[in-house]
Design a protein around this motif. Structure first.
Motif, PDB file in Angstrom:
ATOM      1  N   PRO A 136       0.911  -1.177  -0.043  1.00 56.44           N
ATOM      2  CA  PRO A 136       0.000  -0.139   0.023  1.00 56.44           C
ATOM      3  C   PRO A 136       0.838   1.303   0.045  1.00 56.44           C
ATOM      4  N   SER A 138       0.604   5.955   0.120  1.00 59.26           N
ATOM      5  CA  SER A 138      -0.131   6.958   0.269  1.00 59.26           C
ATOM      6  C   SER A 138       0.632   8.253  -0.385  1.00 59.26           C
ATOM      7  N   ARG A 176      -7.662   3.355  -5.803  1.00 60.92           N
ATOM      8  CA  ARG A 176      -8.173   2.857  -4.587  1.00 60.92           C
ATOM      9  C   ARG A 176      -7.948   1.265  -4.274  1.00 60.92           C
ATOM     10  N   ARG A 179      -4.948  -0.047  -3.124  1.00 56.36           N
ATOM     11  CA  ARG A 179      -4.713   0.401  -1.762  1.00 56.36           C
ATOM     12  C   ARG A 179      -3.748   1.548  -1.726  1.00 56.36           C
ATOM     13  N   ARG A 181      -3.619   5.507  -1.516  1.00 53.78           N
ATOM     14  CA  ARG A 181      -4.536   6.778  -1.374  1.00 53.78           C
ATOM     15  C   ARG A 181      -3.881   7.844  -1.778  1.00 53.78           C
ATOM     16  N   VAL A 242      -9.089   4.890   5.462  1.00 51.10           N
ATOM     17  CA  VAL A 242      -9.388   4.760   4.146  1.00 51.10           C
ATOM     18  C   VAL A 242      -9.567   6.130   3.527  1.00 51.10           C
TER      19      VAL A 242
END
Length: 260
Positions: A136, A138, A176, A179, A181, A242
């Motif tokens: 994941p 971000s 999304r 995973r 963001r 999330v």
């Protein structure tokens, strides 16, 4: 305090101002691998030294966000150095002035290249790397309150940031399922070394301009990098869960409000 012990960060515009404030915040909260991206080797070296003094493994990557190869390459270099990158902050920007009446095509293209196209392809490569690595990730795009309109002398700058706002939401939707963001912050008028240069270059500001400007603000200050860095840290951290596709106004002036 957020938990960034597993964060490997890449921060554009990371050699000073908000970018460096974010880097410091992440390191203070456990991040131990940080790549700062910028154009000034001198500022980059100083930023790296500051982070290393805090215990981080820090590197400087010289890149021009106006160049697609540079935007992609900085991600590749960081991944080659650290093995992966889990957090991207697009904080670099050009702030050249221009209105609807006097902006040249060259000025328009330059602002769009640095403020929208570069971050787009940096985010693209970042996402591709995270997907390939199976982890994941971000990202936070640093936007501006000008996405709501902007002053007349910020026409192309406002347009470039509005474009990046859409990129933020579109990418959040697209990524999304992996995973990954993507969020953004619409910053208000901020107290940074870059803003000091801008005020002196374009507006004839002299010593004392900051104090005068802050005295005229509702809360007696301009936006401070350390305050925004806290929100960036939260958005990048597992604590934000999330949360994706969010654009947060970070200012003391409310968009759409009129004088009472």
């Amino acid at each position: 305090m957020q938990d960034h012990r597993d964060t490997v960060a890449l921060i554009t515009g990371g050699a000073q101002g908000l970018g460096l404030a974010v880097a410091r915040r992440l390191v203070a909260e456990g991040c131990r691998q940080v790549a700062l991206v910028g154009r000034s080797e001198v500022k980059g070296a100083a930023g790296v030294d500051a982070l290393r003094a805090l215990g981080a493994e820090a590197v400087f990557i010289a890149a021009d966000l106006g160049d697609v190869a540079g935007a992609r390459g900085m991600v590749d270099q960081a991944v080659a150095r650290f093995g992966r990158v889990t957090a991207l902050v697009n904080a670099a920007a050009a702030t050249d002035r221009g209105s609807i009446l006097d902006t040249s095509p060259e000025a328009w293209d330059n602002l769009m290249a640095i403020n929208a196209r570069g971050p787009f392809f940096a985010l693209q490569r970042f996402a591709q790397s995270a997907i390939a690595g199976g982890h994941p990730a971000s990202a936070v795009n640093i936007l501006s309150m000008v996405v709501h309109c902007g002053q007349s002398f910020l026409a192309p700058y406002s347009a470039s940031k509005a474009a990046l706002a859409n990129v933020t939401k579109n990418a959040a939707q697209a990524l999304r399922g992996h995973r990954i963001r993507v969020n953004g912050i619409n910053c208000g008028w901020m107290d940074t070394p870059g803003e000091d240069e801008t005020q002196r270059k374009y507006h004839g500001a002299e010593d004392g301009w900051l104090e005068a400007a802050e005295a005229a603000q509702p809360m007696g200050m301009l936006v401070k990098p350390d305050h925004v860095a806290g929100l960036v840290s939260y958005m990048l951290s597992p604590a934000s869960g999330v949360m994706t596709g969010a654009l947060v106004d970070f200012d003391q002036n409310v968009a759409g409000a009129y004088p009472e």
